[in-house]
Design a protein around this motif. Structure first.
Motif, PDB file in Angstrom:
ATOM      1  N   LYS A  49       0.811  -1.217   0.000  1.00  0.00           N
ATOM      2  CA  LYS A  49       0.000   0.000   0.000  1.00  0.00           C
ATOM      3  C   LYS A  49       0.847   1.271   0.000  1.00  0.00           C
ATOM      4  N   ILE A  50       2.161   1.120  -0.019  1.00  0.00           N
ATOM      5  CA  ILE A  50       3.053   2.265  -0.078  1.00  0.00           C
ATOM      6  C   ILE A  50       2.835   3.070  -1.357  1.00  0.00           C
ATOM      7  N   LEU A  51       2.292   2.449  -2.388  1.00  0.00           N
ATOM      8  CA  LEU A  51       2.086   3.134  -3.663  1.00  0.00           C
ATOM      9  C   LEU A  51       0.806   3.966  -3.697  1.00  0.00           C
ATOM     10  N   SER A  52       0.043   3.988  -2.629  1.00  0.00           N
ATOM     11  CA  SER A  52      -1.163   4.817  -2.594  1.00  0.00           C
ATOM     12  C   SER A  52      -0.896   6.077  -1.780  1.00  0.00           C
ATOM     13  N   GLY A  53      -1.596   7.134  -2.130  1.00  0.00           N
ATOM     14  CA  GLY A  53      -1.372   8.417  -1.474  1.00  0.00           C
ATOM     15  C   GLY A  53      -1.483   8.349   0.028  1.00  0.00           C
ATOM     16  N   ASN A  54      -2.523   7.673   0.515  1.00  0.00           N
ATOM     17  CA  ASN A  54      -2.752   7.580   1.957  1.00  0.00           C
ATOM     18  C   ASN A  54      -2.258   6.273   2.561  1.00  0.00           C
ATOM     19  N   ARG A  55      -1.502   5.509   1.783  1.00  0.00           N
ATOM     20  CA  ARG A  55      -0.938   4.233   2.246  1.00  0.00           C
ATOM     21  C   ARG A  55      -2.006   3.264   2.753  1.00  0.00           C
ATOM     22  N   LEU A 156       0.784   2.964 -14.264  1.00  0.00           N
ATOM     23  CA  LEU A 156       1.005   4.264 -13.634  1.00  0.00           C
ATOM     24  C   LEU A 156      -0.285   4.985 -13.261  1.00  0.00           C
ATOM     25  N   PHE A 157      -1.360   4.729 -13.968  1.00  0.00           N
ATOM     26  CA  PHE A 157      -2.504   5.626 -13.858  1.00  0.00           C
ATOM     27  C   PHE A 157      -3.428   5.387 -12.670  1.00  0.00           C
ATOM     28  N   PRO A 158      -3.603   4.159 -12.169  1.00  0.00           N
ATOM     29  CA  PRO A 158      -4.321   4.046 -10.888  1.00  0.00           C
ATOM     30  C   PRO A 158      -3.619   4.808  -9.763  1.00  0.00           C
ATOM     31  N   LEU A 159      -2.291   4.928  -9.854  1.00  0.00           N
ATOM     32  CA  LEU A 159      -1.536   5.635  -8.816  1.00  0.00           C
ATOM     33  C   LEU A 159      -1.852   7.125  -8.791  1.00  0.00           C
ATOM     34  N   SER A 160      -2.297   7.662  -9.920  1.00  0.00           N
ATOM     35  CA  SER A 160      -2.584   9.088  -9.999  1.00  0.00           C
ATOM     36  C   SER A 160      -4.078   9.394 -10.031  1.00  0.00           C
ATOM     37  N   SER A 161      -4.893   8.370  -9.784  1.00  0.00           N
ATOM     38  CA  SER A 161      -6.343   8.555  -9.781  1.00  0.00           C
ATOM     39  C   SER A 161      -6.846   8.828  -8.367  1.00  0.00           C
ATOM     40  N   GLY A 167      -6.064   9.416  -3.634  1.00  0.00           N
ATOM     41  CA  GLY A 167      -6.747  10.092  -2.544  1.00  0.00           C
ATOM     42  C   GLY A 167      -7.104  11.518  -2.888  1.00  0.00           C
ATOM     43  N   GLY A 168      -7.757  12.181  -1.950  1.00  0.00           N
ATOM     44  CA  GLY A 168      -8.199  13.561  -2.159  1.00  0.00           C
ATOM     45  C   GLY A 168      -7.048  14.556  -2.113  1.00  0.00           C
ATOM     46  N   THR A 169      -7.235  15.687  -2.768  1.00  0.00           N
ATOM     47  CA  THR A 169      -6.152  16.664  -2.920  1.00  0.00           C
ATOM     48  C   THR A 169      -5.666  17.248  -1.603  1.00  0.00           C
ATOM     49  N   GLU A 170      -6.503  17.246  -0.584  1.00  0.00           N
ATOM     50  CA  GLU A 170      -6.110  17.812   0.709  1.00  0.00           C
ATOM     51  C   GLU A 170      -5.664  16.745   1.700  1.00  0.00           C
ATOM     52  N   GLU A 171      -5.582  15.492   1.242  1.00  0.00           N
ATOM     53  CA  GLU A 171      -5.291  14.388   2.155  1.00  0.00           C
ATOM     54  C   GLU A 171      -3.815  14.013   2.220  1.00  0.00           C
ATOM     55  N   ASN A 172      -3.081  14.188   1.114  1.00  0.00           N
ATOM     56  CA  ASN A 172      -1.681  13.775   1.112  1.00  0.00           C
ATOM     57  C   ASN A 172      -0.927  14.501   0.003  1.00  0.00           C
ATOM     58  N   GLU A 173       0.397  14.418   0.059  1.00  0.00           N
ATOM     59  CA  GLU A 173       1.229  15.156  -0.877  1.00  0.00           C
ATOM     60  C   GLU A 173       1.152  14.607  -2.296  1.00  0.00           C
ATOM     61  N   VAL A 174       0.862  13.313  -2.433  1.00  0.00           N
ATOM     62  CA  VAL A 174       0.759  12.722  -3.767  1.00  0.00           C
ATOM     63  C   VAL A 174      -0.451  13.297  -4.504  1.00  0.00           C
ATOM     64  N   ALA A 175      -1.606  13.270  -3.857  1.00  0.00           N
ATOM     65  CA  ALA A 175      -2.821  13.778  -4.492  1.00  0.00           C
ATOM     66  C   ALA A 175      -2.699  15.266  -4.795  1.00  0.00           C
ATOM     67  N   GLY A 176      -2.090  16.003  -3.888  1.00  0.00           N
ATOM     68  CA  GLY A 176      -1.900  17.432  -4.131  1.00  0.00           C
ATOM     69  C   GLY A 176      -1.034  17.692  -5.354  1.00  0.00           C
ATOM     70  N   ILE A 182      -0.704  15.713 -13.843  1.00  0.00           N
ATOM     71  CA  ILE A 182      -0.896  14.279 -13.665  1.00  0.00           C
ATOM     72  C   ILE A 182       0.371  13.533 -13.318  1.00  0.00           C
ATOM     73  N   ASP A 183       1.539  13.988 -13.783  1.00  0.00           N
ATOM     74  CA  ASP A 183       2.789  13.262 -13.569  1.00  0.00           C
ATOM     75  C   ASP A 183       3.529  13.685 -12.302  1.00  0.00           C
ATOM     76  N   LYS A 184       3.035  14.676 -11.579  1.00  0.00           N
ATOM     77  CA  LYS A 184       3.793  15.231 -10.459  1.00  0.00           C
ATOM     78  C   LYS A 184       3.808  14.338  -9.223  1.00  0.00           C
ATOM     79  N   GLY A 185       2.852  13.429  -9.121  1.00  0.00           N
ATOM     80  CA  GLY A 185       2.827  12.557  -7.944  1.00  0.00           C
ATOM     81  C   GLY A 185       3.778  11.378  -8.047  1.00  0.00           C
ATOM     82  N   TRP A 186       4.166  10.987  -9.247  1.00  0.00           N
ATOM     83  CA  TRP A 186       4.995   9.797  -9.424  1.00  0.00           C
ATOM     84  C   TRP A 186       6.377   9.919  -8.781  1.00  0.00           C
ATOM     85  N   PRO A 187       7.072  11.046  -8.880  1.00  0.00           N
ATOM     86  CA  PRO A 187       8.374  11.141  -8.194  1.00  0.00           C
ATOM     87  C   PRO A 187       8.265  10.998  -6.679  1.00  0.00           C
ATOM     88  N   ILE A 188       7.145  11.437  -6.108  1.00  0.00           N
ATOM     89  CA  ILE A 188       6.962  11.313  -4.657  1.00  0.00           C
ATOM     90  C   ILE A 188       6.837   9.840  -4.278  1.00  0.00           C
TER      91      ILE A 188
END
Length: 442
Positions: A49-55, A156-161, A167-176, A182-188
């Motif tokens: 679950k490390i690959l999800s915004g909110n783990r 790659l795309f479920p990771l950015s959905s 997750g929601g834009t205010e919930e974690n740094e990946v979603a934000g 669309i590609d900005k969360g992948w490096p995180i």
């Protein structure tokens, strides 16, 4: 009829039989070669679950081997949900889901084959050098170079959905970051993974061009996931494969009758053609409509226009990709929105869409109750104009079949199910993953 006319008609009538005759058992060379070391990493990442915004969700949550590499739901419950398969709920508190995943989670069987050039129900992931990186995807020119396959690009795309894993834009740094582009969360996510010692060392060992963990990017992660999916969900030992190899007894009498219908008078092989039983085309079936739909930015209602959302071509309205039928008996419910619970029901819809729609009931769905979404779940059915448009848009016109013939077609579809790939897969579910996060189990 003229001699030429008779010849052309003969070709048309015999084409489905030729299609079967041209098939051979699946072989290793039908699949893109992959590295086992990379697949070893991919197994851990698939369940981590490390690959999800909110783990809190993994790839395996919606594509679990316990449910035929899907989730056994009509529409998935993604980020924020709790549990697995039909027992999954919408979660609770501030982290609960805000919408269902708008489409049925497809099975992963044989997606590592060379044959596949387009993925997703609407085909929005495909091999194409339109943007100079080898693929046509929602990331357009921002898709990073170096992806090994269309399967790696899709990973790659479920990771950015937002609804699936980000997750929601205010919930974690990946979603934000994804909200920004669309590609900005992948490096995180890549940094999260490579800074875990076991992962960092694993990537250095598995990839020749990686000398230090700091060099690991989302590209290596996607390629590892694709390598694992290709090996784990490879199914080449069905009774039909044995039949193609020369074992005349591999198919039951019912399955043999269904085979004759499938490649003959029933016309199934016109769309479900080739070694994986899909021509990778797009067709409108007029399935019952429900759910939030994969709406476009300017849609005012919860609807799903299918391929048109990707192509912007009105001719593609309500068309969806023809699915592969290998291991199809394992991946119920059926249809792009999981409208039908059984193969028999899905076949009946193909044969008589109008009657099937009128007989369809909400109770046919495997749709865990989420009380705060009830109004949205069936909102589209209140729009009589949209419902009429969807019902009228159909690309199939098949002849009626008797009850024994429908049973025979079901028997043939069941003969496309592999054995070892299901009962004894190469990997299975790991006991633990390097992040230490819990692993989903039924």
């Amino acid at each position: 009829m003229s001699l030429l006319g008779s010849f052309v008609l003969g070709l048309w009538l015999s084409a489905p039989v030729w299609a079967e005759d041209a098939l051979s058992p699946l072989r290793a060379q039908d699949f893109r070669p992959v590295s086992k070391a990379q697949a070893d990493l991919g197994q851990l990442l698939f369940y981590d679950k490390i690959l999800s915004g909110n783990r809190n969700i993994a790839c395996a949550t919606c594509h679990h081997p316990a449910f035929g590499s899907s989730d056994a739901l009509s529409l998935g419950i993604g980020e924020g949900g709790e549990g697995l398969g039909p027992q999954r709920t919408g979660g609770q508190g501030r982290g609960r889901i805000e919408r269902r995943v708008p489409r049925n989670a497809p099975g992963l069987w044989n997606l590592g084959a060379n044959h596949f050039r387009v993925l997703m129900h609407d085909g929005r992931i495909s091999r194409d050098n339109l943007y100079g990186n080898g693929f046509n995807t929602p990331a357009e020119e921002w898709l990073p170079p170096g992806l090994d396959s269309v399967l790696a690009a899709q990973a790659l795309f479920p990771l950015s959905s937002e609804r699936e894993m980000a997750g929601g834009t205010e919930e974690n740094e990946v979603a934000g970051a994804v909200f920004d582009r669309i590609d900005k969360g992948w490096p995180i996510l890549a940094k999260r993974v490579r800074t875990i010692p076991a992962y960092g060392a694993g990537f250095v060992s598995a990839f020749d061009h990686i000398d230090t963990p700091e060099e690991v990017t989302i590209v290596e992660i996607a390629n590892a996931l694709a390598a694992f999916i290709s090996l784990e969900f490879r199914s080449t030992d069905s009774p039909f494969d044995a039949y193609l190899a020369g074992d005349a007894t591999a198919l039951s009498p019912a399955a043999q009758k269904g085979r004759d219908l499938f490649f003959g008078d029933a016309g199934c092989s016109a769309c479900h053609s080739g070694p994986f039983f899909t021509d990778q085309g797009f067709r409108a079936l007029g399935l019952p409509a429900f759910g939030p739909g994969r709406t476009r930015r300017f849609d005012l209602i919860a609807r799903d226009t299918g391929r048109m959302g990707e192509s912007d071509d009105l001719a593609d309205a309500y068309r969806f990709r023809t699915p592969s039928l290998r291991n199809v008996a394992l991946t119920a419910p059926y249809g792009h929105n999981g409208a039908y619970p059984t193969l028999e029901a899905m076949i009946r819809h193909h044969l008589d869409p109008e009657t099937a729609r009128s007989n369809w009931r909400r109770s046919d769905l495997t749709l865990p109750e989420v009380p705060w979404l009830t109004a949205v779940d069936f909102m589209v059915q209140a729009d009589r104009f949209e419902m009429a448009r969807q019902a009228a848009r159909r690309d199939i016109d098949l002849q009626p079949r008797t009850e024994p013939e429908i049973d025979a077609l079901v028997a043939f579809l069941r003969s496309l199910t592999g054995s070892l790939s299901v009962s004894d897969p190469p990997y299975g579910v790991p006991e633990q993953v390097p992040s230490g996060l819990p692993v989903d189990r039924p």
